[in-house]
Design an enzyme around this catalytic site. Structure first.
Site, mmCIF file in Angstrom:
data_model
loop_
_atom_site.group_PDB
_atom_site.id
_atom_site.type_symbol
_atom_site.label_atom_id
_atom_site.label_comp_id
_atom_site.label_asym_id
_atom_site.label_seq_id
_atom_site.Cartn_x
_atom_site.Cartn_y
_atom_site.Cartn_z
ATOM 1 N N ASN A 1 0.807 -1.226 0.000
ATOM 2 C CA ASN A 1 0.000 0.000 0.000
ATOM 3 C C ASN A 1 0.841 1.278 0.000
ATOM 4 O O ASN A 1 0.349 2.326 -0.417
ATOM 5 C CB ASN A 1 -0.921 -0.039 1.235
ATOM 6 C CG ASN A 1 -1.544 1.287 1.550
ATOM 7 O OD1 ASN A 1 -2.516 1.688 0.915
ATOM 8 N ND2 ASN A 1 -0.965 2.018 2.515
ATOM 9 N N TYR B 1 3.461 7.922 -11.951
ATOM 10 C CA TYR B 1 2.591 7.205 -11.007
ATOM 11 C C TYR B 1 1.695 6.201 -11.743
ATOM 12 O O TYR B 1 1.578 5.039 -11.355
ATOM 13 C CB TYR B 1 1.765 8.265 -10.279
ATOM 14 C CG TYR B 1 0.793 7.786 -9.241
ATOM 15 C CD1 TYR B 1 1.220 7.430 -7.970
ATOM 16 C CD2 TYR B 1 -0.571 7.731 -9.516
ATOM 17 C CE1 TYR B 1 0.305 7.039 -7.002
ATOM 18 C CE2 TYR B 1 -1.481 7.342 -8.565
ATOM 19 C CZ TYR B 1 -1.042 6.992 -7.305
ATOM 20 O OH TYR B 1 -1.951 6.602 -6.359
ATOM 21 N N LYS C 1 1.549 2.189 -11.304
ATOM 22 C CA LYS C 1 0.303 1.618 -10.798
ATOM 23 C C LYS C 1 -0.221 0.529 -11.737
ATOM 24 O O LYS C 1 -0.755 -0.483 -11.278
ATOM 25 C CB LYS C 1 -0.746 2.715 -10.591
ATOM 26 C CG LYS C 1 -0.457 3.598 -9.383
ATOM 27 C CD LYS C 1 -0.183 2.766 -8.147
ATOM 28 C CE LYS C 1 -0.519 3.435 -6.837
ATOM 29 N NZ LYS C 1 -0.100 2.597 -5.684
HETATM 30 P P1 NAI Z 1 -0.998 8.323 2.264
HETATM 31 O O1 NAI Z 1 0.057 9.269 1.832
HETATM 32 O O2 NAI Z 1 -1.861 8.701 3.403
HETATM 33 O O3 NAI Z 1 -0.376 6.900 2.606
HETATM 34 C C1 NAI Z 1 0.789 6.388 2.034
HETATM 35 C C2 NAI Z 1 1.698 5.945 3.147
HETATM 36 O O4 NAI Z 1 2.857 5.317 2.579
HETATM 37 C C3 NAI Z 1 2.197 7.113 3.994
HETATM 38 O O5 NAI Z 1 1.866 6.888 5.363
HETATM 39 C C4 NAI Z 1 3.693 7.132 3.750
HETATM 40 O O6 NAI Z 1 4.458 7.525 4.864
HETATM 41 C C5 NAI Z 1 3.962 5.693 3.367
HETATM 42 N N1 NAI Z 1 5.198 5.543 2.586
HETATM 43 C C6 NAI Z 1 5.632 6.326 1.577
HETATM 44 N N2 NAI Z 1 6.804 5.891 1.111
HETATM 45 C C7 NAI Z 1 7.128 4.800 1.840
HETATM 46 C C8 NAI Z 1 8.217 3.899 1.812
HETATM 47 N N3 NAI Z 1 9.237 4.048 0.959
HETATM 48 N N4 NAI Z 1 8.216 2.862 2.690
HETATM 49 C C9 NAI Z 1 7.205 2.710 3.585
HETATM 50 N N5 NAI Z 1 6.151 3.549 3.655
HETATM 51 C C10 NAI Z 1 6.108 4.573 2.791
HETATM 52 O O7 NAI Z 1 -1.888 8.026 0.965
HETATM 53 P P2 NAI Z 1 -3.109 7.016 0.738
HETATM 54 O O8 NAI Z 1 -4.112 7.759 -0.037
HETATM 55 O O9 NAI Z 1 -3.503 6.351 1.982
HETATM 56 O O10 NAI Z 1 -2.429 5.981 -0.283
HETATM 57 C C11 NAI Z 1 -2.280 4.596 -0.028
HETATM 58 C C12 NAI Z 1 -2.061 3.887 -1.340
HETATM 59 O O11 NAI Z 1 -3.239 3.977 -2.137
HETATM 60 C C13 NAI Z 1 -0.936 4.441 -2.192
HETATM 61 O O12 NAI Z 1 -0.262 3.397 -2.836
HETATM 62 C C14 NAI Z 1 -1.663 5.297 -3.203
HETATM 63 O O13 NAI Z 1 -0.905 5.461 -4.384
HETATM 64 C C15 NAI Z 1 -2.905 4.465 -3.421
HETATM 65 N N6 NAI Z 1 -4.016 5.192 -3.976
HETATM 66 C C16 NAI Z 1 -4.701 6.100 -3.233
HETATM 67 C C17 NAI Z 1 -5.772 6.758 -3.773
HETATM 68 C C18 NAI Z 1 -6.610 7.676 -2.976
HETATM 69 O O14 NAI Z 1 -7.664 8.121 -3.492
HETATM 70 N N7 NAI Z 1 -6.236 8.015 -1.736
HETATM 71 C C19 NAI Z 1 -6.154 6.596 -5.180
HETATM 72 C C20 NAI Z 1 -5.420 5.563 -5.864
HETATM 73 C C21 NAI Z 1 -4.377 4.915 -5.272
#
Ligand code: NAI
Length: 302
Positions: A99, A164, A168
């Site tokens: 995630n 991205y 994805k």
């Molecule tokens: P978010 O930014 O709240 O969560 C992502 C988390 O990943 C953060 O807590 C961050 O610290 C952590 N992270 C980043 N790089 C890291 C690394 N190298 N190692 C370990 N942890 C790391 O964003 P969200 O929205 O919760 O995103 C979660 C996933 O869902 C992501 O992969 C995002 O691309 C995907 N996503 C989210 C969407 C949305 O509408 N929120 C839409 C489509 C995909």
């Protein structure tokens, strides 16, 4: 009413679980008995910095509610360390939710190689590293449930997200083959394209507070948890999920056209058949590469 789906005795790694969607996955799985490795590097949305705080807070939340979890602060780029941490803490790995994610949005003409590499390393390479390190253990245990996190940006494209979107959709490609290779070991690999309110989607504020509130990440977690349950028999599938809405996605293809092989095929032949090549009437939905190849074989009469 279905009996409550439980995860007792199961060990889950949720990457990027210090906030947003990952936090909800970790909370839900732990509330139903899973031992959870709450991984988060704790950096910014663009991938800068690091802090143990994000993962620690989620572990505190889980343990305060009577659940079991450990915090892990490694980058998913060091996925082997995260897997080792899970083994040291709990002795096995049953569930992985890949995630973790960052954004480096820029239109392609302004995108640097660093923007490309950074997004590649967290999303696609990170998921590879975690999954690859856990794979032998799952094979040996004859069990695994893995969820990859894609995005509508990958499936459909999104302005300013070439890096991205590429990663994805790459995750979906990775899942397609892992689903085949894992099947005989009861390792199932599915992909979600979520939509949720998080720091990553602050830019969607123009949708209005009502829509944003509906997009609470808590509404994505149940689908992910279901895909991670032993009773779920889906493998290699793709789902869009958010705001209480969930749907399966699949490929669709036109019937296609077979051009005669008796003479060299010219661009003019293609142009003259374009309407038929692109006619989705009676479209088909190949599920496997073999399915996909079958139309050609049929047309060749082999
Ligand atoms: P978010 O930014 O709240 O969560 C992502 C988390 O990943 C953060 O807590 C961050 O610290 C952590 N992270 C980043 N790089 C890291 C690394 N190298 N190692 C370990 N942890 C790391 O964003 P969200 O929205 O919760 O995103 C979660 C996933 O869902 C992501 O992969 C995002 O691309 C995907 N996503 C989210 C969407 C949305 O509408 N929120 C839409 C489509 C995909």
């Amino acid at each position: 009413m279905t009996d409550q789906l439980r995860y007792d005795g199961r060990v889950a790694i949720v990457t990027g679980a210090g906030g947003g969607l990952g936090r909800q996955y970790a909370l839900l799985l732990a509330s139903r008995g899973a031992q959870v490795v709450v991984n988060d590097l704790g950096g910014s949305v663009t991938g800068g910095g690091a802090s143990p705080r994000a993962a620690d807070l989620v572990v505190e939340e889980i343990t305060a509610a009577g659940g079991e979890a450990v915090a892990n602060y490694d980058s998913v780029e060091d996925g082997d360390k995260i897997v080792q941490h899970a083994l040291d803490a709990y002795g096995r790995i049953d569930i992985i939710v890949n995630n973790a994610g960052i954004l480096r949005d820029r239109t392609f003409h302004k995108m640097s190689q660093d923007d490309w590499d950074a997004v590649y390393r967290v999303h696609l390479f990170g998921a590879f590293k975690v999954t690859h390190a856990a794979w032998p253990h799952m094979r040996q245990n004859g069990y695994g449930r893995i969820v990859m996190t894609s995005s509508s940006s990958g499936i459909y494209g999104n302005f300013g997200q070439a890096n991205y979107g590429a990663m994805k959709l790459g995750l979906m490609g990775l899942a397609n083959t892992l689903a085949l290779e894992g099947a005989k070991y009861d390792i199932q690999v599915n992909t979600i394209a979520p939509i949720a309110k998080s720091r990553m989607t602050e830019g969607l504020g123009y949708l209005g507070p009502e829509v944003m509130d509906a997009l609470d990440p808590v509404r994505v977690a149940p689908l992910v948890a279901y895909l991670c349950h032993e009773s779920c028999q889906e493998n290699g599938k793709k789902y869009e999920v958010g705001g209480g809405w969930m749907a399966e996605v699949r490929w669709e293809r036109t019937q296609g056209v077979m051009l005669p092989l008796s003479h060299a095929i010219t661009p003019e032949d293609v142009a003259s058949k374009w309407d038929e090549i692109t006619d989705f009437t009676d479209s088909t939905r190949p599920k496997t590469s073999a399915d996909a190849f079958m139309s050609l074989q049929k047309n060749l009469g082999t």
